[in-house]
Design a protein around this motif. Sequence first.
Motif, short mmCIF file in Angstrom:
data_model
loop_
_atom_site.label_atom_id
_atom_site.label_comp_id
_atom_site.label_asym_id
_atom_site.label_seq_id
_atom_site.Cartn_x
_atom_site.Cartn_y
_atom_site.Cartn_z
N SER A 64 0.80 -1.23 0.00
CA SER A 64 0.00 0.00 0.00
C SER A 64 0.83 1.27 0.00
N PRO B 239 2.40 3.05 -2.23
CA PRO B 239 2.05 4.10 -3.21
C PRO B 239 0.85 4.94 -2.78
N TRP C 90 0.01 5.76 0.37
CA TRP C 90 0.47 6.70 1.39
C TRP C 90 1.21 7.87 0.74
N GLY C 91 2.00 7.57 -0.28
CA GLY C 91 2.76 8.63 -0.95
C GLY C 91 1.89 9.64 -1.64
N LYS C 92 0.75 9.19 -2.17
CA LYS C 92 -0.15 10.11 -2.86
C LYS C 92 -0.90 11.00 -1.89
N PRO D 27 2.86 12.96 0.60
CA PRO D 27 4.19 12.72 0.03
C PRO D 27 5.31 13.24 0.92
#
Length: 414
Positions: A175, A177, A179-181, A184
Motif C-alpha cells: 500500500s 504508493p 500513502w505517498g499520494k 508525500p
Amino acid sequence: MYSLLLAIIYIAFVSLGLPDSLVGAGWPVMHQDLGVPVAFAGIVTMIIASGTILSSLASERVTRRFGAGAVTAVSVGLTAAALVGFSASGSFWMLCLWAVPYGLGAGAVDAALNNYVALHYAARHMNWLHSFWGLGASISPFVMSYALTSSLGWSGAYLVIGVVQAALTVVLLASLPLWGKVNPVLPAGRAADAGAADDAGREPASGGSAHVPLAQALRIPGVVLVLTAFFAYCALESTSILWASTYLVTDRGVDPATAAAFASLFLLGITCGRFLAGFFADRVGDKQLIRGGFAAVGLGVLLIAVPVQTDVLALAGLVVAGLGCAPVYPAIIHSTPANFGRHSSQAVIGIQMAAAYTGSTLAPPLFGVLSGWVGAWVFPLFLAVLVVLGLLMSERLNRLVARRARADDVVLRS
C-alpha cells in the motif's frame, strides 16, 4: 484512494492491539516454563515500555524522512519479528532480548499512525480506530487461551499473532504508493518552506514540513500542558485496569468473580464508548469530548468512592469511568494539529506517546506502593487527583489556544 487506505489503517489499528494483552494473558504459564518468578513480568514490560518511549521520541525525525507508510510497514514488520522471536524463546534472557524490537516497533507505529490520522481524517475515525485497537487487545487473550488449552502452548499464540503481523506487513508494503499520494515526503528545501508557512499561522499547500527538534517542540506554548494531561489520563487508565478489581475485593468486600467481571467492563466501556463517540465526534468537537470525558470519569470515581453499604454504586462507577475514558485519548491526539499546527504535530504526538507510555508504566506500581503503605481505600482518591490534573491542564490549554487564535485574528485584520 482515501477509503482504501483508511481500511488498511483500520486493520493496522487492530494489529496494534493484538500483541498488547499477550504477556499478561500467558505469563502465569510462561514464567513457569521459563523458570523465573512471576514478578519478572515487570522486567519484560519495562523493557517494552522503554523501547516504545524511545521510538516515540524519535518518530518525528524518522517519519518526516521516510513517510508514515514506510515507518508503519517497517515497524509492524519489526513487531512481527519480535513476536516470532518470543515464540522461539526458551529462556528469559531471550524474551528480554526480543522485547527490545517489540517496544521499538510498537512506539514508532503508534506515533506515526496517530499523527497521520489526525492530519488526514475526521475525528470520528480517530475514535473508531482506537475502538478497533481495543478489539485487537480483546482478541489476543482468547488466542492465548486457545493455545494454552491445545497443543500449541503459549509459544504457539505468539507465533500465530506474529504471522498475522507479518501478513499485515506485506499488505502495508503493497500500500506504500497510496500513502505517498496522500502525504508525500518532500525534499528538505520544500519541507522548510512548508513549515515556515505553517508557523506563520497558515496551512502549507503541501503535506510536508521541516524537522522539529525535541527541545524546540517542548518550547511550543501549551505542549507541557497537553503532555501533563495525557500523562494523567494514561496513568488513570492503566491504574484502573490493574487495580480496580483488587480495590473492590480488599476494600469493598466484593466477590472476586464479580469484581473481575466489572473490572473487565471498564475496558469494554472504553472500547464501546469510542465506537459510540465516533458517531457524534465531528459535531461535538475534540475540546468537548475531552472535557466531557474527564467529567464522566470524575462522576464514575465519585460513585466508586461513595461510602454506602451496597456495592452497586461502586460497580456502576467503574462502567461510567470506562465510558468517560473512551473519547479522551483519541480527542487529545486528533486535536494536536489544530492546537500546535500541522508542521509540529508529528513531533508533539511523538512526545505525547512517550508521555502516555511513561504514565502507563509508572502509575500502577506507584499506586501499588502507596496502597501498601496506607491501604487500598486510597484508590478512588488516587484516580480523582489524576482526573483533576488532566482536566485542569486540558482547560488551561484550551484557554491558551483561544488566546492565540484571537491574537492571530487581530494580526490578520490589521
